[in-house]
Write an enzyme that holds these catalytic residues in place. Sequence first.
Site, PDB file in Angstrom:
ATOM      1  N   HIS A   3       0.602  -1.243   0.396  1.00  0.00           N
ATOM      2  CA  HIS A   3       0.060  -0.096  -0.027  1.00  0.00           C
ATOM      3  C   HIS A   3       0.782   1.218  -0.129  1.00  0.00           C
ATOM      4  O   HIS A   3       1.323   1.604   1.072  1.00  0.00           O
ATOM      5  CB  HIS A   3      -0.805  -0.589   1.239  1.00  0.00           C
ATOM      6  CG  HIS A   3      -1.787   0.903   1.424  1.00  0.00           C
ATOM      7  ND1 HIS A   3      -2.947   1.186   2.137  1.00  0.00           N
ATOM      8  CD2 HIS A   3      -2.350   2.131   0.484  1.00  0.00           C
ATOM      9  CE1 HIS A   3      -3.706   1.910   2.100  1.00  0.00           C
ATOM     10  NE2 HIS A   3      -3.290   3.073   1.058  1.00  0.00           N
ATOM     11  N   HIS A  63       1.132   5.099  -2.444  1.00  0.00           N
ATOM     12  CA  HIS A  63       0.687   5.988  -3.227  1.00  0.00           C
ATOM     13  C   HIS A  63       1.688   6.822  -3.957  1.00  0.00           C
ATOM     14  O   HIS A  63       2.585   7.257  -3.187  1.00  0.00           O
ATOM     15  CB  HIS A  63      -0.465   7.136  -2.963  1.00  0.00           C
ATOM     16  CG  HIS A  63      -1.231   5.932  -1.910  1.00  0.00           C
ATOM     17  ND1 HIS A  63      -2.051   5.258  -3.174  1.00  0.00           N
ATOM     18  CD2 HIS A  63      -2.150   6.150  -0.367  1.00  0.00           C
ATOM     19  CE1 HIS A  63      -3.098   4.816  -2.382  1.00  0.00           C
ATOM     20  NE2 HIS A  63      -2.932   5.064  -1.010  1.00  0.00           N
ATOM     21  N   ARG A 105      -2.410   8.603  -6.144  1.00  0.00           N
ATOM     22  CA  ARG A 105      -2.359   9.129  -4.569  1.00  0.00           C
ATOM     23  C   ARG A 105      -4.160   9.200  -4.359  1.00  0.00           C
ATOM     24  O   ARG A 105      -4.791   9.729  -5.242  1.00  0.00           O
ATOM     25  CB  ARG A 105      -2.541  10.931  -5.056  1.00  0.00           C
ATOM     26  CG  ARG A 105      -2.106  11.294  -3.488  1.00  0.00           C
ATOM     27  CD  ARG A 105      -1.740  13.164  -3.513  1.00  0.00           C
ATOM     28  NE  ARG A 105      -1.821  14.318  -4.503  1.00  0.00           N
ATOM     29  CZ  ARG A 105      -3.084  14.722  -3.915  1.00  0.00           C
ATOM     30  NH1 ARG A 105      -3.622  14.944  -3.031  1.00  0.00           N
ATOM     31  NH2 ARG A 105      -3.809  15.249  -4.448  1.00  0.00           N
ATOM     32  N   ALA A 106      -4.805   8.902  -3.604  1.00  0.00           N
ATOM     33  CA  ALA A 106      -5.872   8.422  -3.672  1.00  0.00           C
ATOM     34  C   ALA A 106      -7.103   9.801  -2.949  1.00  0.00           C
ATOM     35  O   ALA A 106      -7.796   9.454  -3.810  1.00  0.00           O
ATOM     36  CB  ALA A 106      -5.719   7.027  -1.625  1.00  0.00           C
ATOM     37  N   HIS A 132     -11.006   1.142  -0.891  1.00  0.00           N
ATOM     38  CA  HIS A 132      -9.986   2.564  -1.164  1.00  0.00           C
ATOM     39  C   HIS A 132     -10.969   3.891  -1.308  1.00  0.00           C
ATOM     40  O   HIS A 132     -10.720   4.812  -2.408  1.00  0.00           O
ATOM     41  CB  HIS A 132      -8.805   3.220  -1.368  1.00  0.00           C
ATOM     42  CG  HIS A 132      -7.583   3.459  -0.557  1.00  0.00           C
ATOM     43  ND1 HIS A 132      -7.658   4.672  -0.258  1.00  0.00           N
ATOM     44  CD2 HIS A 132      -6.466   3.696  -0.647  1.00  0.00           C
ATOM     45  CE1 HIS A 132      -6.975   6.102   0.251  1.00  0.00           C
ATOM     46  NE2 HIS A 132      -5.980   4.734   0.213  1.00  0.00           N
ATOM     47  N   HIS A 155      -5.861   0.608   6.145  1.00  0.00           N
ATOM     48  CA  HIS A 155      -5.827   0.802   7.374  1.00  0.00           C
ATOM     49  C   HIS A 155      -6.167   0.136   8.207  1.00  0.00           C
ATOM     50  O   HIS A 155      -6.677   0.498   9.237  1.00  0.00           O
ATOM     51  CB  HIS A 155      -6.173   1.943   7.595  1.00  0.00           C
ATOM     52  CG  HIS A 155      -6.159   2.841   5.682  1.00  0.00           C
ATOM     53  ND1 HIS A 155      -7.650   3.025   5.293  1.00  0.00           N
ATOM     54  CD2 HIS A 155      -5.337   3.306   5.376  1.00  0.00           C
ATOM     55  CE1 HIS A 155      -7.188   3.788   4.005  1.00  0.00           C
ATOM     56  NE2 HIS A 155      -5.184   4.100   3.872  1.00  0.00           N
ATOM     57  N   GLU A 195       1.763   2.847   3.772  1.00  0.00           N
ATOM     58  CA  GLU A 195       1.176   3.917   3.044  1.00  0.00           C
ATOM     59  C   GLU A 195       2.121   4.561   3.027  1.00  0.00           C
ATOM     60  O   GLU A 195       1.580   6.338   3.227  1.00  0.00           O
ATOM     61  CB  GLU A 195      -0.241   3.731   3.680  1.00  0.00           C
ATOM     62  CG  GLU A 195      -0.859   4.475   2.869  1.00  0.00           C
ATOM     63  CD  GLU A 195      -2.010   5.446   3.272  1.00  0.00           C
ATOM     64  OE1 GLU A 195      -2.540   5.664   4.449  1.00  0.00           O
ATOM     65  OE2 GLU A 195      -3.419   5.712   2.693  1.00  0.00           O
ATOM     66  N   ARG A 203       3.060  11.777   8.739  1.00  0.00           N
ATOM     67  CA  ARG A 203       4.552  12.158   8.644  1.00  0.00           C
ATOM     68  C   ARG A 203       5.187  11.879   9.323  1.00  0.00           C
ATOM     69  O   ARG A 203       6.432  12.277   8.965  1.00  0.00           O
ATOM     70  CB  ARG A 203       4.538  12.882   7.486  1.00  0.00           C
ATOM     71  CG  ARG A 203       3.865  12.460   6.244  1.00  0.00           C
ATOM     72  CD  ARG A 203       3.849  14.080   4.796  1.00  0.00           C
ATOM     73  NE  ARG A 203       3.274  13.095   3.932  1.00  0.00           N
ATOM     74  CZ  ARG A 203       3.296  13.865   2.129  1.00  0.00           C
ATOM     75  NH1 ARG A 203       4.112  14.100   1.711  1.00  0.00           N
ATOM     76  NH2 ARG A 203       2.114  13.275   1.395  1.00  0.00           N
TER      77      ARG A 203
HETATM   78 ZN   LIG Z   1      -4.140   4.667   0.855  1.00  0.00          ZN
END
Ligand SMILES: [Zn+2]
Length: 342
Positions: free
Chosen positions: A6, A8, A69-70, A176, A221, A282, A288
């Site tokens: 996972h 992106h 990018r989700a 997602h 998640h 992810e 971050r």
């Molecule tokens: Zn994601």
Amino acid sequence: MIIDCHGHYTTSPRPHEGWRQQQIEAHAAGKPAPPRPTMTDDEIRETIEGGQLKVQRERGTDLTIFSPRAAGMGHHLGDATTSEAWAAACNELICRVCSLFPKNFVGVAMLPQSAGASPRNCLAEIDRCVNQYGFVGVNLNPDPSGGHWRDPPLSDRYWYPVYEKMVEHAIPAMVHVSASCNPTHHTTGSHYLNGDTAGFNQLMNSSVFKDFPTIKFIIPHGGGGVPYHWGRYRGLAQDAKLGLLSELMLNNVFFDTCVYHLPGQELLAKVIPVDNILFASEMIGAVRGVDPETGHHYDDTKRYIDQLPLSAADKGKIFEGNARRVYARLSAVIAKQSATAV
Ligand SMILES: [Zn+2]
């Protein structure tokens, strides 16, 4: 091999996201979108070498299953036509990343979904991404309206054209959502986790797995609220006379490890069988920062798995074996892409 299922492209070149802005503005003004910007291989290399590849190396992971990018999918913006062009641009960029770094990234497609538009819209793009780009899965947004939940649930036959296509290509879908345009739902703080939980519950109350016995979904998640409330779902399945939850769901539904603290990972590994857990972080994504309690990044999820009281064989399943099984095309794509690597 450590496979992160996972990731992106959150660091995509600025002109790419800039074009999306222009495209949506042009749509609102009733004008055609401007031509797409050209981006050089060096521009793309730079965003990866200083981003996801650097983090892979720092954390000791090998391969990321990589998708656009989700939050940027924005299926609630524009219409079916703008979604089609945007998905094509995003998937093409993922394909370029995988070609430039064939040992480190394997592609997963975003779909040209659009609020209120039939998922049939997505079929041609799925074919293109699997057949031409060698992608191994798709991200399926259960709420293209972006936090208003106006489309039918995943249990509805409305989605069956996509499920048929998934089975045809032997590709799984990660359930997602994208960005929330509903101010009551923060995108990554609630909408994402709600989407995971709702997606699981919709599939649970459906005949999807009877109709598609081999179909596979990944709930990202860490499964949203599901593992924590496994007893609730077991009880709901029992009350509704659906049978045992494990028998109902665990041939077809898998959970990733995007859970950003050790107690959450411990719970996931205790509640969900190891055969149903896929390593994921992810990164570089929603969270971050560095956890002051550990001194490490919250999303450095490999550290938590390393600390779990599991056998090396079980950790091997989580880190690699389960991903190769759930993404049925993955092993062949890894072999093919490795052969092209310099
Ligand atoms: Zn994601």
